[in-house]
Every structure is written in C-alpha cells, then in structure tokens.
Enzyme design. Structure first.
Site, short mmCIF file in Angstrom:
data_model
loop_
_atom_site.label_atom_id
_atom_site.label_comp_id
_atom_site.label_asym_id
_atom_site.label_seq_id
_atom_site.Cartn_x
_atom_site.Cartn_y
_atom_site.Cartn_z
N HIS A 43 0.80 -1.19 0.04
CA HIS A 43 -0.12 -0.10 -0.09
C HIS A 43 0.94 1.34 -0.20
CE1 HIS A 43 -2.28 2.90 2.63
NE2 HIS A 43 -2.96 2.81 1.61
N HIS A 87 1.21 11.55 -1.41
CA HIS A 87 0.50 11.10 -0.77
C HIS A 87 -0.56 12.31 -0.03
CE1 HIS A 87 0.27 8.43 3.34
NE2 HIS A 87 -1.04 8.49 2.58
#
Ligand SMILES: *[C@@H]1O[C@H](CO)[C@@H](O)[C@H](O)[C@H]1NC(C)=O
Length: 297
Positions: A43, A87
């Site tokens: 992930h 992110h």
C-alpha cells in the site's frame, strides 16, 4: 579440465531441458488464473522512509526484489501541474513523477522475465486518462501491459489467463486505475472497480473485525475480485497516520488482527480468498508466509 566440465554440463542438461517453469518465483503459480491468485500488495508503495506520512520502509525496487508483485500508489498533480506519486498532496509527500515510478517497474520487469507485476494506481485529482497515458508512454512500460482479449468489455473473473500465459505472451504487467479509466481510449489501464470491490480503508481497529464492501458503493461481490485494506492507522488528534509499531502484529500470518484472521473473516462472507491484501511496511511481520497461506501453499 575439459572433460570434467563437459561431464558437468551433460549432467546439467536434463535440468535445463526439463526445468519447471517458475511464475512469480513458484512453479505452483504457473497454472493458476491471475484471478485465482492471492497477492500481498504494498500500500502506498512509493512513500518510503521514517516520516509519519510514509507507509513503506524500503524502495519500490527493494519491495519487488523481496517478492512483492502488487504495488499500489497514489497520484496527484504537484504545484507545477505535473503528475507525481504524492500522498494526499504533493506538499505532504512527493515521491517523484509517475513516469519515474513506472520506469522503475519497467527496468525491474526487463531483468525478471518470469514475473508478473500489478499496479493499482489512484487518480486523486480525477484527471483525464490522457494524463496517465502520457506518463505510461514516456516510461517505456506499455509493451508489457496486458489488454484483456474482451476489451473494451470487462473480462469475466473466471476468464483471466494464467500467470504462465501472461509470461509467455510477454504481458507481465497488469494495471488498474480507481477513477476515470477509459479502456476505449487507453485499453491497458483497467477500471479497478469493474474488476474489484474493496473493503474499508483508514482502519483504526487493530483487530480488523470487518470485511464489508466500501467501494464501489453497493457493489455486487459476485464476479468481482476483491482487495482487502489490511493496514492499520493511528488516530493522533484527528490525523490518521500509519501505525508503524503495530506492523509486526498486523502483518503476521496468524493470530489476532493478522492477515490470516481478516482473510478468514472475509472468506466466511464471500466464500473465497481475498485476491489482494494491501499492507503498509511489508518488511514487517511475515508477509510472504501469509501470501503462501492465502494461496494454499
Ligand atoms: C482459488 O480457487 C480455490 C478453489 O476453488 C478457492 O478456494 C480460492 O478461494 C480461490 N482464490 C482466489 C483468490 O480466488
């Protein structure tokens, strides 16, 4: 010197001729349809380091070398309008251009001819598929990318090729995008939610006592593969950060809160093993043992 080395080569000959092919490092995977193979996925694979917004502790190439064959990653536009691996936002964490990420995977595929890698990319800014196509084209990875024979129709779950077939065709890259895929324009970037459903993310329950369908909303599980989001967050004053210290427990094959425990819960609901289990910090726990277990090996 000549004779012994000749003898040695003759001894080696049967092995060369009849060596079992390996697929993702295991002979047992060769005959399996892609859609009947369980993958441990990294992930947020490009976000590497010791900061709170980073989810992995070794590089993407390091993850592949260790045995990870399924890489998830987020994209966003940076302040200069370039498509980067970021992110949440490129101010928080910018791991460089999508094109470089893809090039890294391409170089790895070049030197690993018996491996199939999957990319699960998110389109955080809901950009047009043309932006992704540009990055893919520039990276050189497109010749590896698998296009289902039914394209533009979605390939049925039971119709996927085996890993050995993908390897033989040289189509060793499978690509999914969460939003705004358009296979009529870019046939090798598949629509994640046409193929998968996934369980909730941002979990803060260390026991992962759920396996419900989060996306796509109200999805029918029949006919779809599924992704289990098995990474734990810590809630620090309302901000969720990856729970690094719990990773050995979260990523263990068995026990409370483990990969195996959540997979068992999922199996009891959907009557089949998760296709993908996404994890943070894949160096922690024993993720390849868990992958073998999911695959019944
Ligand atoms: C693969 O097939 C076996 C046998 O039907 C099944 O038990 C298992 O859940 C399947 N795994 C996946 C990932 O579909």
């Amino acid at each position: 010197m000549k004779i012994p080395s000749l003898a040695l080569s003759l001894l080696a000959l049967p092995h060369l001729l009849w060596a079992e092919p390996l697929c993702n490092g295991r002979a047992a995977y060769c005959d399996r349809p892609y859609s009947n193979t369980s993958f441990i996925g990294a992930h947020n694979s490009p976000f590497v380091g010791f900061m709170p917004q980073q989810n992995q502790d070794i590089s993407v190439t390091g993850q592949l070398n260790l045995g990870i064959r399924y890489l998830q990653g987020q994209t966003h536009l940076n302040a200069w309008g370039k498509l980067h691996m970021c992110h949440t936002s490129c101010f928080l964490e910018d791991a460089g251009p999508l094109e470089s990420f893809l090039h890294t995977v391409k170089v790895w595929l070049d030197s690993h001819p018996e491996d199939v890698v999957t990319l699960l990319i998110t389109n955080g800014d809901r950009l047009d598929i043309g932006r992704f196509q540009q990055a893919f084209d520039a990276s050189g990875i497109v010749p590896y990318a698998y296009v289902p024979m039914t394209s533009p129709e979605t390939l049925a779950r039971e119709s996927w090729p085996t890993l050995e077939q993908l390897i033989r065709y040289g189509k060793r890259l499978v690509v999914f995008l969460d939003y705004h895929a358009d296979v009529s324009r870019v046939p090798y970037i598949l629509d994640q939610y046409a193929y998968y459903f996934e369980t909730p993310f941002d979990t803060t329950d260390p026991d992962f006592q759920q396996c419900s369908i989060d996306r796509p909303p109200n999805a029918n599980p029949d006919g779809r593969m599924y992704v289990v989001n098995h990474y734990l967050d810590l809630n620090i004053l309302g901000i969720l950060i990856p729970d690094r210290l719990s990773a050995p427990r979260t990523n263990s094959p068995t026990g409370d809160g483990s990969i195996g425990a959540q997979a068992d819960l999922c199996k009891s609901i959907y009557r089949r093993t998760p296709d993908v289990v996404l994890l943070d910090f894949i160096t922690q726990g024993d993720v390849f043992k868990a992958q073998d277990m999911l695959n019944g090996l």
